[in-house]
Design a protein around this motif. Structure first.
Motif, mmCIF file in Angstrom:
data_model
loop_
_atom_site.group_PDB
_atom_site.id
_atom_site.type_symbol
_atom_site.label_atom_id
_atom_site.label_comp_id
_atom_site.label_asym_id
_atom_site.label_seq_id
_atom_site.Cartn_x
_atom_site.Cartn_y
_atom_site.Cartn_z
ATOM 1 N N SER A 28 -5.315 9.165 -9.517
ATOM 2 C CA SER A 28 -4.550 9.323 -10.110
ATOM 3 C C SER A 28 -3.315 8.311 -10.714
ATOM 4 N N GLY A 29 -3.563 7.249 -9.972
ATOM 5 C CA GLY A 29 -2.368 6.078 -10.410
ATOM 6 C C GLY A 29 -0.760 6.839 -9.555
ATOM 7 N N GLU A 30 -1.764 7.482 -8.964
ATOM 8 C CA GLU A 30 0.742 7.547 -8.304
ATOM 9 C C GLU A 30 0.610 6.857 -7.195
ATOM 10 N N SER A 31 0.306 5.785 -6.761
ATOM 11 C CA SER A 31 0.046 5.232 -5.385
ATOM 12 C C SER A 31 0.902 4.262 -6.409
ATOM 13 N N TYR B 281 3.086 -1.413 -6.275
ATOM 14 C CA TYR B 281 3.820 -2.532 -6.642
ATOM 15 C C TYR B 281 5.104 -3.569 -5.956
ATOM 16 N N LEU B 282 5.482 -2.147 -5.335
ATOM 17 C CA LEU B 282 6.841 -2.728 -4.129
ATOM 18 C C LEU B 282 6.800 -3.257 -3.108
ATOM 19 N N ASP B 283 5.127 -2.969 -2.551
ATOM 20 C CA ASP B 283 4.668 -4.026 -2.018
ATOM 21 C C ASP B 283 4.783 -5.237 -2.490
ATOM 22 N N HIS B 284 4.132 -5.420 -3.215
ATOM 23 C CA HIS B 284 3.181 -6.868 -3.778
ATOM 24 C C HIS B 284 4.389 -7.243 -3.925
ATOM 25 N N ARG B 285 5.922 -7.092 -4.716
ATOM 26 C CA ARG B 285 6.983 -7.717 -5.089
ATOM 27 C C ARG B 285 7.775 -8.426 -3.772
ATOM 28 N N ARG B 286 7.707 -7.120 -2.296
ATOM 29 C CA ARG B 286 8.298 -7.977 -1.562
ATOM 30 C C ARG B 286 7.692 -8.897 -0.889
ATOM 31 N N ARG B 287 6.214 -8.439 -0.792
ATOM 32 C CA ARG B 287 5.392 -10.031 0.057
ATOM 33 C C ARG B 287 5.980 -11.303 -1.193
ATOM 34 N N THR B 288 5.722 -10.809 -1.774
ATOM 35 C CA THR B 288 5.330 -12.762 -2.722
ATOM 36 C C THR B 288 6.682 -13.082 -4.202
ATOM 37 N N HIS B 289 7.590 -12.027 -3.995
ATOM 38 C CA HIS B 289 9.054 -12.598 -4.498
ATOM 39 C C HIS B 289 10.314 -11.368 -3.720
ATOM 40 N N PRO B 290 10.667 -12.273 -2.382
ATOM 41 C CA PRO B 290 11.349 -11.569 -1.760
ATOM 42 C C PRO B 290 12.919 -11.633 -2.391
ATOM 43 N N GLY B 291 13.457 -10.601 -2.299
ATOM 44 C CA GLY B 291 14.888 -11.293 -2.804
ATOM 45 C C GLY B 291 15.309 -11.074 -4.235
ATOM 46 N N GLN B 292 14.109 -11.369 -4.835
ATOM 47 C CA GLN B 292 13.858 -11.120 -6.651
ATOM 48 C C GLN B 292 14.108 -8.662 -6.386
ATOM 49 N N PRO B 293 15.082 -8.948 -8.038
ATOM 50 C CA PRO B 293 15.389 -7.549 -8.319
ATOM 51 C C PRO B 293 13.254 -6.764 -8.382
#
Length: 57
Positions: free
Chosen positions: A18-21, A26-38
């Protein structure tokens, strides 16, 4: 125990289908690859996700 496992997998499958996840992924990806960025709020993420795009193909 087996029933719980089946239900957990069905829930995972339904959320992925359904795309609910998508926001959680997205949050997991941002935290892993772009830490500290908004990161985008859920509302901003959904607005961008559902914005129509113009493509030639």
């Amino acid at each position: 125990m087996r029933l719980r496992s089946v239900l957990r997998h069905l829930r995972w499958y339904a959320r992925e289908l359904s795309g609910e996840s998508a926001y959680d992924n997205y949050l997991d990806h941002r935290r892993r690859t772009h830490p500290g960025q908004p990161v985008l709020s859920r509302r901003e993420f959904e607005a961008l996700r559902h914005r129509p795009t113009v493509r030639c193909c």
